[in-house]
Design a protein around this motif. Sequence first.
Motif, PDB file in Angstrom:
ATOM      1  N   GLY A  74      50.261  50.146  48.560  1.00  0.00           N
ATOM      2  CA  GLY A  74      51.680  49.665  47.720  1.00  0.00           C
ATOM      3  C   GLY A  74      51.575  48.225  47.650  1.00  0.00           C
ATOM      4  O   GLY A  74      52.660  48.485  46.941  1.00  0.00           O
ATOM      5  N   TRP A  75      51.311  48.002  48.341  1.00  0.00           N
ATOM      6  CA  TRP A  75      51.313  46.025  47.956  1.00  0.00           C
ATOM      7  C   TRP A  75      50.147  45.439  47.791  1.00  0.00           C
ATOM      8  O   TRP A  75      48.923  46.014  47.405  1.00  0.00           O
ATOM      9  CB  TRP A  75      51.930  45.274  49.423  1.00  0.00           C
ATOM     10  N   ILE A  76      50.745  44.365  46.876  1.00  0.00           N
ATOM     11  CA  ILE A  76      49.287  43.849  46.390  1.00  0.00           C
ATOM     12  C   ILE A  76      49.738  41.839  46.199  1.00  0.00           C
ATOM     13  O   ILE A  76      50.712  41.601  45.997  1.00  0.00           O
ATOM     14  CB  ILE A  76      48.901  44.004  44.637  1.00  0.00           C
ATOM     15  N   ALA A  77      48.113  41.120  46.477  1.00  0.00           N
ATOM     16  CA  ALA A  77      48.567  39.793  46.321  1.00  0.00           C
ATOM     17  C   ALA A  77      47.219  39.694  45.715  1.00  0.00           C
ATOM     18  O   ALA A  77      46.142  39.909  45.578  1.00  0.00           O
ATOM     19  CB  ALA A  77      48.157  39.145  47.899  1.00  0.00           C
ATOM     20  N   VAL A  78      47.370  38.864  44.864  1.00  0.00           N
ATOM     21  CA  VAL A  78      46.324  38.470  43.518  1.00  0.00           C
ATOM     22  C   VAL A  78      45.833  36.839  43.542  1.00  0.00           C
ATOM     23  O   VAL A  78      46.936  35.963  43.542  1.00  0.00           O
ATOM     24  CB  VAL A  78      46.944  38.742  42.212  1.00  0.00           C
ATOM     25  N   TYR A  79      44.613  36.209  43.665  1.00  0.00           N
ATOM     26  CA  TYR A  79      44.703  35.156  42.512  1.00  0.00           C
ATOM     27  C   TYR A  79      43.501  34.874  41.280  1.00  0.00           C
ATOM     28  O   TYR A  79      42.689  36.033  41.388  1.00  0.00           O
ATOM     29  CB  TYR A  79      43.395  34.840  43.368  1.00  0.00           C
ATOM     30  N   GLY A  86      35.608  36.023  39.283  1.00  0.00           N
ATOM     31  CA  GLY A  86      36.745  35.061  40.317  1.00  0.00           C
ATOM     32  C   GLY A  86      38.688  35.544  40.507  1.00  0.00           C
ATOM     33  O   GLY A  86      39.057  34.453  41.561  1.00  0.00           O
ATOM     34  N   ASN A  87      38.771  36.123  39.423  1.00  0.00           N
ATOM     35  CA  ASN A  87      40.001  36.829  40.098  1.00  0.00           C
ATOM     36  C   ASN A  87      39.924  37.670  41.341  1.00  0.00           C
ATOM     37  O   ASN A  87      39.258  38.570  41.250  1.00  0.00           O
ATOM     38  CB  ASN A  87      40.793  37.838  38.894  1.00  0.00           C
ATOM     39  N   ARG A  88      40.961  38.027  42.261  1.00  0.00           N
ATOM     40  CA  ARG A  88      40.524  38.470  43.618  1.00  0.00           C
ATOM     41  C   ARG A  88      42.006  39.108  43.978  1.00  0.00           C
ATOM     42  O   ARG A  88      42.716  38.437  44.003  1.00  0.00           O
ATOM     43  CB  ARG A  88      40.011  37.627  44.659  1.00  0.00           C
ATOM     44  N   ALA A  89      41.992  40.613  44.201  1.00  0.00           N
ATOM     45  CA  ALA A  89      43.004  41.145  44.426  1.00  0.00           C
ATOM     46  C   ALA A  89      43.206  41.720  45.928  1.00  0.00           C
ATOM     47  O   ALA A  89      42.435  42.246  46.168  1.00  0.00           O
ATOM     48  CB  ALA A  89      43.540  42.060  43.910  1.00  0.00           C
TER      49      ALA A  89
END
Length: 73
Positions: A44-49, A36-39
């Motif tokens: 070079g950039w990362i967006a995470v939930y 259920g964790n997403r990225a």
Amino acid sequence: MNGVTQKPIEGISMLYTFKDPNAAEQRHIQYFEMLGNRALYKDGWIAVYRHGRLPWITLVPLISIRTPGNSMT
């Protein structure tokens, strides 16, 4: 495998990094999902939930095993 057609593995092989450790990055965007964790990784950039815990942290407590002569407290 054993007569069953396999789905091809998606993505970019890491083989180029073994041949040349200084090779330029071939991956520019990647989606990651686990428990259920997403990225989303992009250049070079990362967006995470996250859903409250990291996917590699277990929720199962460690079990103490007592054996004769072992005085664990």
